[in-house]
Design a protein around this motif. Structure first.
Motif, mmCIF file in Angstrom:
data_model
loop_
_atom_site.group_PDB
_atom_site.id
_atom_site.type_symbol
_atom_site.label_atom_id
_atom_site.label_comp_id
_atom_site.label_asym_id
_atom_site.label_seq_id
_atom_site.Cartn_x
_atom_site.Cartn_y
_atom_site.Cartn_z
ATOM 1 N N PRO A 67 5.712 2.925 -7.316
ATOM 2 C CA PRO A 67 5.071 1.901 -6.411
ATOM 3 C C PRO A 67 3.677 2.235 -6.260
ATOM 4 C CG PRO A 67 6.497 3.878 -5.480
ATOM 5 C CD PRO A 67 6.722 3.812 -6.679
ATOM 6 N N LEU A 68 3.300 1.183 -5.733
ATOM 7 C CA LEU A 68 1.570 0.829 -5.377
ATOM 8 C C LEU A 68 1.240 2.033 -4.404
ATOM 9 C CD1 LEU A 68 1.079 -3.021 -5.298
ATOM 10 C CD2 LEU A 68 0.690 -0.956 -7.252
ATOM 11 N N ALA A 69 2.250 2.493 -3.555
ATOM 12 C CA ALA A 69 2.039 3.271 -2.425
ATOM 13 C C ALA A 69 1.623 4.793 -2.922
ATOM 14 C CB ALA A 69 3.436 3.687 -1.708
ATOM 15 N N VAL A 70 1.732 5.151 -4.173
ATOM 16 C CA VAL A 70 1.369 6.493 -4.909
ATOM 17 C C VAL A 70 0.392 6.351 -5.580
ATOM 18 C CG1 VAL A 70 3.933 7.234 -4.803
ATOM 19 C CG2 VAL A 70 2.933 6.249 -6.674
ATOM 20 N N LYS A 71 -0.748 5.013 -5.488
ATOM 21 C CA LYS A 71 -1.639 4.982 -6.178
ATOM 22 C C LYS A 71 -2.802 6.130 -5.979
ATOM 23 C CE LYS A 71 -4.797 1.455 -8.170
ATOM 24 N NZ LYS A 71 -5.144 -0.025 -7.825
ATOM 25 N N ASN A 72 -3.365 6.809 -6.810
ATOM 26 C CA ASN A 72 -4.533 7.950 -6.564
ATOM 27 C C ASN A 72 -3.769 9.129 -5.771
ATOM 28 O OD1 ASN A 72 -6.276 6.437 -8.249
ATOM 29 N ND2 ASN A 72 -6.697 5.278 -6.473
ATOM 30 N N THR A 73 -2.435 9.316 -5.686
ATOM 31 C CA THR A 73 -1.902 10.378 -4.963
ATOM 32 C C THR A 73 -2.162 11.686 -5.891
ATOM 33 O OG1 THR A 73 -0.180 9.093 -3.886
ATOM 34 C CG2 THR A 73 0.149 11.391 -3.950
ATOM 35 N N PRO A 74 -2.705 12.949 -5.274
ATOM 36 C CA PRO A 74 -2.860 14.117 -6.064
ATOM 37 C C PRO A 74 -1.646 14.708 -6.275
ATOM 38 C CG PRO A 74 -3.609 14.274 -3.721
ATOM 39 C CD PRO A 74 -3.377 12.887 -3.945
ATOM 40 N N ASN A 75 -1.802 15.552 -7.212
ATOM 41 C CA ASN A 75 -0.437 16.277 -7.381
ATOM 42 C C ASN A 75 -0.269 17.410 -6.361
ATOM 43 O OD1 ASN A 75 1.661 17.716 -8.659
ATOM 44 N ND2 ASN A 75 0.426 18.710 -10.070
ATOM 45 N N ASP A 76 1.085 17.329 -5.947
ATOM 46 C CA ASP A 76 1.568 18.303 -4.930
ATOM 47 C C ASP A 76 2.550 19.041 -5.603
ATOM 48 O OD1 ASP A 76 2.400 19.678 -2.797
ATOM 49 O OD2 ASP A 76 2.965 17.986 -1.528
ATOM 50 N N VAL A 77 1.797 20.679 -5.997
ATOM 51 C CA VAL A 77 2.375 21.472 -6.648
ATOM 52 C C VAL A 77 3.754 22.183 -5.955
ATOM 53 C CG1 VAL A 77 0.651 22.012 -7.857
ATOM 54 C CG2 VAL A 77 1.065 23.382 -5.988
ATOM 55 N N ALA A 78 3.805 21.852 -4.509
ATOM 56 C CA ALA A 78 4.984 22.419 -3.734
ATOM 57 C C ALA A 78 6.298 21.360 -4.016
ATOM 58 C CB ALA A 78 4.487 22.156 -2.376
ATOM 59 N N LYS A 79 5.951 20.481 -4.469
ATOM 60 C CA LYS A 79 7.267 19.649 -4.697
ATOM 61 C C LYS A 79 7.711 19.420 -6.154
ATOM 62 C CE LYS A 79 5.724 15.882 -1.365
ATOM 63 N NZ LYS A 79 5.222 14.327 -1.150
ATOM 64 N N PRO A 80 8.918 19.522 -6.331
ATOM 65 C CA PRO A 80 9.487 19.728 -8.018
ATOM 66 C C PRO A 80 8.955 18.505 -8.743
ATOM 67 C CG PRO A 80 11.149 19.980 -6.159
ATOM 68 C CD PRO A 80 10.020 19.455 -5.299
ATOM 69 N N MET A 81 8.666 17.445 -8.158
ATOM 70 C CA MET A 81 8.170 16.328 -8.713
ATOM 71 C C MET A 81 7.184 15.556 -7.887
ATOM 72 S SD MET A 81 11.511 14.732 -10.878
ATOM 73 C CE MET A 81 12.838 15.122 -9.780
ATOM 74 N N SER A 82 6.098 15.417 -8.556
ATOM 75 C CA SER A 82 4.783 14.526 -7.729
ATOM 76 C C SER A 82 4.492 13.415 -8.477
ATOM 77 C CB SER A 82 3.815 15.752 -7.434
ATOM 78 O OG SER A 82 2.816 15.049 -6.741
ATOM 79 N N PRO A 83 4.674 12.155 -8.047
ATOM 80 C CA PRO A 83 4.092 11.101 -8.883
ATOM 81 C C PRO A 83 2.828 10.471 -8.426
ATOM 82 C CG PRO A 83 5.694 10.359 -6.852
ATOM 83 C CD PRO A 83 5.447 11.838 -6.909
ATOM 84 N N THR A 84 2.157 9.965 -9.192
ATOM 85 C CA THR A 84 0.736 9.309 -8.954
ATOM 86 C C THR A 84 0.705 7.879 -9.980
ATOM 87 O OG1 THR A 84 -1.515 9.712 -8.840
ATOM 88 C CG2 THR A 84 -0.439 10.504 -10.680
ATOM 89 N N LEU A 85 -0.283 7.056 -9.569
ATOM 90 C CA LEU A 85 -0.436 5.873 -10.325
ATOM 91 C C LEU A 85 -1.824 5.693 -10.364
ATOM 92 C CD1 LEU A 85 1.147 3.248 -11.431
ATOM 93 C CD2 LEU A 85 0.888 2.237 -9.130
ATOM 94 N N ARG A 86 -2.218 5.266 -11.422
ATOM 95 C CA ARG A 86 -3.738 4.845 -11.603
ATOM 96 C C ARG A 86 -4.198 3.571 -11.534
ATOM 97 N NH1 ARG A 86 -7.074 4.131 -16.164
ATOM 98 N NH2 ARG A 86 -5.257 3.876 -17.369
ATOM 99 N N LEU A 87 -3.258 2.509 -12.414
ATOM 100 C CA LEU A 87 -3.465 1.219 -12.267
ATOM 101 C C LEU A 87 -2.108 0.484 -11.877
ATOM 102 C CD1 LEU A 87 -5.609 0.863 -15.506
ATOM 103 C CD2 LEU A 87 -6.393 0.352 -13.364
ATOM 104 N N SER A 88 -2.186 -0.800 -11.318
ATOM 105 C CA SER A 88 -1.033 -1.489 -11.042
ATOM 106 C C SER A 88 -0.871 -2.428 -12.354
ATOM 107 C CB SER A 88 -1.333 -2.347 -10.104
ATOM 108 O OG SER A 88 -2.364 -3.541 -10.182
ATOM 109 N N ILE A 89 0.503 -2.830 -12.611
ATOM 110 C CA ILE A 89 0.851 -3.684 -13.720
ATOM 111 C C ILE A 89 0.137 -5.012 -13.614
ATOM 112 C CG2 ILE A 89 2.694 -4.733 -14.718
ATOM 113 C CD1 ILE A 89 4.578 -2.796 -13.575
ATOM 114 N N VAL A 90 -0.176 -5.551 -12.271
ATOM 115 C CA VAL A 90 -0.858 -6.803 -12.059
ATOM 116 C C VAL A 90 -2.269 -6.496 -12.876
ATOM 117 C CG1 VAL A 90 -1.552 -8.424 -10.858
ATOM 118 C CG2 VAL A 90 0.576 -7.523 -10.420
ATOM 119 N N GLU A 91 -2.772 -5.276 -12.435
ATOM 120 C CA GLU A 91 -4.423 -5.312 -13.085
ATOM 121 C C GLU A 91 -4.282 -5.058 -14.529
ATOM 122 O OE1 GLU A 91 -6.287 -2.865 -9.406
ATOM 123 O OE2 GLU A 91 -4.791 -1.663 -10.714
ATOM 124 N N GLN A 92 -3.474 -4.465 -15.076
ATOM 125 C CA GLN A 92 -3.284 -4.304 -16.647
ATOM 126 C C GLN A 92 -3.102 -5.780 -17.058
ATOM 127 O OE1 GLN A 92 -1.284 -0.403 -17.898
ATOM 128 N NE2 GLN A 92 -0.810 -0.583 -15.854
#
Length: 286
Positions: free
Chosen positions: A88-113
């Motif tokens: 989801p767009l809500a995780v755009k540019n989110t840094p890695n949170d090493v305390a979480k088992p899985m930490s998602p991040t997004l650089r570009l949206s599909i629409v932008e690409q």
């Protein structure tokens, strides 16, 4: 006696001629139809800080790994099919949170690409979803005009809110009136054999992969989440959060054997090593 022999010979000849007339003439096997192009899209990264989350036999103690969230655009004539819609767009540019088992991040949206290759969201007429997990449906609402294709088991789970399925990211189709189709078994998407949704249940009840035939590249087989990285596919590793363990193993077996029999380019959608088998965007496989 000679007359009898002649009659036998004539009868045999007639039978042979009749058989030749009845037998269909041999014909060449038609080559499968092909799609025009296949692009791989960057739909995010999942920093897996505890890789054992993907093994119910705890095969990866202390290990971490970055998995990609890949999506795919298929051009078929004047039609476009988007396969999976990433994080989801809500995780755009989110840094890695090493305390979480899985930490998602997004650089570009599909629409932008898509804008890079001159494709507007309204040109996407079909959105195919491998399954209902958040990293595969995150940007689907950007294509609300499209017809949604999703496995029947997942469709039912989304309708009932069962098996951990959350329909909110798919609100245009679940409550909003947009066109949606629950897919049972395999589905010939365009009716010509060029693109087929492949039934691979287990990760979720209605999980599917996608098979695309291309003129030069040949068959490309996309995994959905039948496995998340090569080692799990090779050893039959099952994440503890899969819906059905036995179905998961059976679907891994089908995926491996289908890829081998078709001599397909097999892509595990979360494994960056596999995704790199296809040209880097904005180039496309054809």
């Amino acid at each position: 006696m000679k007359r009898f022999a002649k009659l036998v010979a004539v009868a045999a000849g007639l039978l042979s001629a009749a058989a030749a007339i009845a037998a269909p003439a041999p014909s060449a096997v038609a080559a499968p139809a092909t799609a025009d192009k296949l692009w791989r899209l960057d739909c995010g990264i999942v920093h897996v800080n505890m890789l054992n989350a993907f093994s119910d036999t705890r095969s990866y103690p202390g290990q971490s790994r970055d998995l990609v969230a890949s999506c795919y655009l298929v051009k078929h004539g004047t039609s476009y099919l988007l396969w999976d819609t990433g994080l989801p767009l809500a995780v755009k540019n989110t840094p890695n949170d090493v305390a979480k088992p899985m930490s998602p991040t997004l650089r570009l949206s599909i629409v932008e690409q898509l804008a890079t290759i001159g494709v507007k969201p309204g040109q996407v007429s079909l959105v195919g979803i491998s399954h209902y997990h958040f990293d595969h449906i995150g940007q689907a609402a950007s294509f609300a005009q499209a017809r949604l294709l999703i496995g029947q088991g997942d469709y039912d789970s989304l309708k009932m809110g069962s098996n951990g399925a959350d329909a909110k990211p798919l609100a245009p189709w679940f409550g909003g009136g947009a066109a949606v189709e629950g897919v049972s078994g395999d589905k010939d998407v365009f009716g010509d054999g060029s693109v087929t949704m492949i039934d691979l249940p287990g990760h979720t009840p209605g999980h599917h992969g996608l098979l695309i035939n291309l003129a030069h590249t040949g068959p490309v087989l996309l995994s959905g989440d039948v496995a998340h990285f090569r080692e799990n596919l090779d050893m039959g590793g099952v994440p503890g959060f899969n819906f059905n363990r036995a179905d998961s193993l059976a679907s891994m077996d089908r995926f491996r054997k289908l890829a081998a029999s078709l001599k397909a380019v097999a892509i595990i959608q979360h494994d960056p090593r596999d995704v790199a088998k296809l040209p880097a965007f904005p180039a496309a496989a054809d």
